[in-house]
Design a protein around this motif. Sequence first.
Motif, PDB file in Angstrom:
ATOM      1  N   SER A  81       8.041 -10.785  25.415  1.00  0.00           N
ATOM      2  CA  SER A  81       9.236 -10.998  26.237  1.00  0.00           C
ATOM      3  C   SER A  81      10.175  -9.805  26.152  1.00  0.00           C
ATOM      4  O   SER A  81      10.780  -9.406  27.156  1.00  0.00           O
ATOM      5  CB  SER A  81       9.960 -12.272  25.794  1.00  0.00           C
ATOM      6  OG  SER A  81       9.135 -13.396  25.957  1.00  0.00           O
ATOM      7  N   PHE A  84       8.625  -7.059  28.178  1.00  0.00           N
ATOM      8  CA  PHE A  84       8.761  -7.427  29.592  1.00  0.00           C
ATOM      9  C   PHE A  84      10.174  -7.138  30.081  1.00  0.00           C
ATOM     10  O   PHE A  84      10.369  -6.630  31.194  1.00  0.00           O
ATOM     11  CB  PHE A  84       8.434  -8.909  29.777  1.00  0.00           C
ATOM     12  CG  PHE A  84       8.562  -9.386  31.205  1.00  0.00           C
ATOM     13  CD1 PHE A  84       7.543  -9.175  32.121  1.00  0.00           C
ATOM     14  CD2 PHE A  84       9.706 -10.054  31.626  1.00  0.00           C
ATOM     15  CE1 PHE A  84       7.669  -9.605  33.432  1.00  0.00           C
ATOM     16  CE2 PHE A  84       9.836 -10.500  32.932  1.00  0.00           C
ATOM     17  CZ  PHE A  84       8.805 -10.272  33.841  1.00  0.00           C
ATOM     18  N   CYS A  94      11.801  -8.084  38.466  1.00  0.00           N
ATOM     19  CA  CYS A  94      10.883  -8.864  37.638  1.00  0.00           C
ATOM     20  C   CYS A  94       9.600  -9.118  38.418  1.00  0.00           C
ATOM     21  O   CYS A  94       9.405  -8.579  39.511  1.00  0.00           O
ATOM     22  CB  CYS A  94      11.535 -10.177  37.220  1.00  0.00           C
ATOM     23  SG  CYS A  94      11.923 -11.278  38.609  1.00  0.00           S
ATOM     24  N   ALA A  95       8.716  -9.948  37.879  1.00  0.00           N
ATOM     25  CA  ALA A  95       7.429 -10.180  38.529  1.00  0.00           C
ATOM     26  C   ALA A  95       7.594 -10.729  39.948  1.00  0.00           C
ATOM     27  O   ALA A  95       7.064 -10.180  40.921  1.00  0.00           O
ATOM     28  CB  ALA A  95       6.592 -11.133  37.679  1.00  0.00           C
ATOM     29  N   TYR A 116       1.727  -3.566  37.265  1.00  0.00           N
ATOM     30  CA  TYR A 116       1.806  -4.933  36.743  1.00  0.00           C
ATOM     31  C   TYR A 116       0.459  -5.651  36.839  1.00  0.00           C
ATOM     32  O   TYR A 116      -0.022  -6.244  35.862  1.00  0.00           O
ATOM     33  CB  TYR A 116       2.877  -5.676  37.536  1.00  0.00           C
ATOM     34  CG  TYR A 116       2.986  -7.152  37.302  1.00  0.00           C
ATOM     35  CD1 TYR A 116       3.243  -7.674  36.038  1.00  0.00           C
ATOM     36  CD2 TYR A 116       2.868  -8.052  38.363  1.00  0.00           C
ATOM     37  CE1 TYR A 116       3.374  -9.036  35.832  1.00  0.00           C
ATOM     38  CE2 TYR A 116       2.999  -9.411  38.173  1.00  0.00           C
ATOM     39  CZ  TYR A 116       3.249  -9.905  36.912  1.00  0.00           C
ATOM     40  OH  TYR A 116       3.374 -11.247  36.721  1.00  0.00           O
ATOM     41  N   SER A 120      -1.920  -6.484  33.586  1.00  0.00           N
ATOM     42  CA  SER A 120      -2.170  -7.923  33.391  1.00  0.00           C
ATOM     43  C   SER A 120      -3.671  -8.196  33.332  1.00  0.00           C
ATOM     44  O   SER A 120      -4.140  -8.982  32.499  1.00  0.00           O
ATOM     45  CB  SER A 120      -1.544  -8.729  34.533  1.00  0.00           C
ATOM     46  OG  SER A 120      -0.148  -8.586  34.553  1.00  0.00           O
ATOM     47  N   THR A 230       2.000 -14.129  36.687  1.00  0.00           N
ATOM     48  CA  THR A 230       1.213 -13.099  35.999  1.00  0.00           C
ATOM     49  C   THR A 230      -0.290 -13.313  36.107  1.00  0.00           C
ATOM     50  O   THR A 230      -1.026 -12.412  36.549  1.00  0.00           O
ATOM     51  CB  THR A 230       1.622 -13.028  34.514  1.00  0.00           C
ATOM     52  OG1 THR A 230       3.026 -12.783  34.421  1.00  0.00           O
ATOM     53  CG2 THR A 230       0.874 -11.906  33.810  1.00  0.00           C
ATOM     54  N   ALA A 296       4.334  -9.727  29.881  1.00  0.00           N
ATOM     55  CA  ALA A 296       4.163 -11.072  30.429  1.00  0.00           C
ATOM     56  C   ALA A 296       2.843 -11.690  29.982  1.00  0.00           C
ATOM     57  O   ALA A 296       2.773 -12.889  29.694  1.00  0.00           O
ATOM     58  CB  ALA A 296       4.237 -11.026  31.953  1.00  0.00           C
ATOM     59  N   CYS A 302       6.157 -14.766  32.615  1.00  0.00           N
ATOM     60  CA  CYS A 302       7.162 -13.787  33.011  1.00  0.00           C
ATOM     61  C   CYS A 302       8.527 -14.475  33.111  1.00  0.00           C
ATOM     62  O   CYS A 302       8.750 -15.517  32.509  1.00  0.00           O
ATOM     63  CB  CYS A 302       6.774 -13.167  34.355  1.00  0.00           C
ATOM     64  SG  CYS A 302       6.679 -14.388  35.700  1.00  0.00           S
ATOM     65  N   SER A 303       9.423 -13.894  33.889  1.00  0.00           N
ATOM     66  CA  SER A 303      10.751 -14.485  34.060  1.00  0.00           C
ATOM     67  C   SER A 303      10.685 -15.816  34.808  1.00  0.00           C
ATOM     68  O   SER A 303      11.599 -16.633  34.711  1.00  0.00           O
ATOM     69  CB  SER A 303      11.670 -13.516  34.814  1.00  0.00           C
ATOM     70  OG  SER A 303      11.040 -13.029  35.972  1.00  0.00           O
ATOM     71  N   SER A 321      11.607 -17.030  24.728  1.00  0.00           N
ATOM     72  CA  SER A 321      11.227 -15.964  25.658  1.00  0.00           C
ATOM     73  C   SER A 321      12.427 -15.498  26.473  1.00  0.00           C
ATOM     74  O   SER A 321      12.641 -14.289  26.650  1.00  0.00           O
ATOM     75  CB  SER A 321      10.120 -16.456  26.598  1.00  0.00           C
ATOM     76  OG  SER A 321       9.816 -15.475  27.572  1.00  0.00           O
TER      77      SER A 321
END
Length: 356
Positions: A81, A84, A94-95, A116, A120, A230, A296, A302-303, A321
């Motif tokens: 986290s 990330f 973010c994602a 990303y 991943s 993710t 992530a 992720c967020s 997180s």
Amino acid sequence: MIQMILTGLLCGALLGFVMQRGRFCLTGGFRDMYIAKDNRMFYALLIAIAVQSIGVYTLIQMDVIQFSTGAFPWVAVIIGSFVFGIGIILAGGCATGTWYRAGEGLLGSWMALAGYMLMSTIMKSGPLTPVNESISSVVLPKNSIADTTGISVWVFIAIFTAIVVWIISRELRKPKIVIPSMKPKRTGIAHLLFEKRWHPFFTAMLVGLIAILAWPLSEATGRMSGLGITTPSANILQYLVTGDVSIINWGVFLVLGIFLGSFIAAKGSREFRFRMPDAKTGITSFIGGILMGFGASLAGGCSIGNGLVMTAMMTWQGWVSLVFMILGTWTASYFVFIRPNVKRKTAAAQSAVTTA
């Protein structure tokens, strides 16, 4: 398969449309908490968490969906986290933000998205899988806050919701800054959807409702989860490389839908245009995407997956997180924004003294 495609794309398109029109950006929200002392986007996130938590646990109690919190991989969550959080500052989103900004034509987000998805995939099914699994193997047996404390989850939901209502009511009572606006060019639905500025709290309520909708739609296809970015992003790249159809699930169409929904919103609001970043920004965005993918994957979300969904499920993973994600963004914000600005001011002051 048809149901999976249609419901996944629909849910994703709704999310992408709402986030684009409401500028629901958690990266900017976490950064603004530190730099501008502006907590509105963070408060908006809390609204979305509360709405989803009430809705999803109601569905669980009605036996509409099932959910298991599992164990708590605390080391992986903390490290992942934090990394990330650093990554989303470098990537500029973010994602989910990267997906919806890519739909606006922002090519820097395409570069971040490439990094990303690549990292991943490397973490989940590539050469770094053993590293990911090794760190994630350090777990605490209980992930549910309710199971750990022996207190009903509804008590935590009630307390959290009451706190959110108090924060929002206090925030809405503050004097409003009136910003002069141009005369509307559209009327009716078109004005409301594509021209009028959406309030972040209204946007958050819609995000929370879409997050609730994601659970039964996803579970109807055999994917026992809600919103997630993710793993589906990694699955897309893995499918393009291997052609393995078995990894295509509801989540894949969700993230593709986010891109589609954002594109529709950006075109409708006349905000879509291709924007090429300079070389330095492009490289920074790609590196940010790499860190996002690493963090992530290690943190298990992720967020959105951790910061919105697992928090709403009242798990240690979600809340720990979220804390370390924010600390990561603040750390990166200091080195990217604060420190260079201080250096420039110091240099300017020294230059003025020397000149005098």
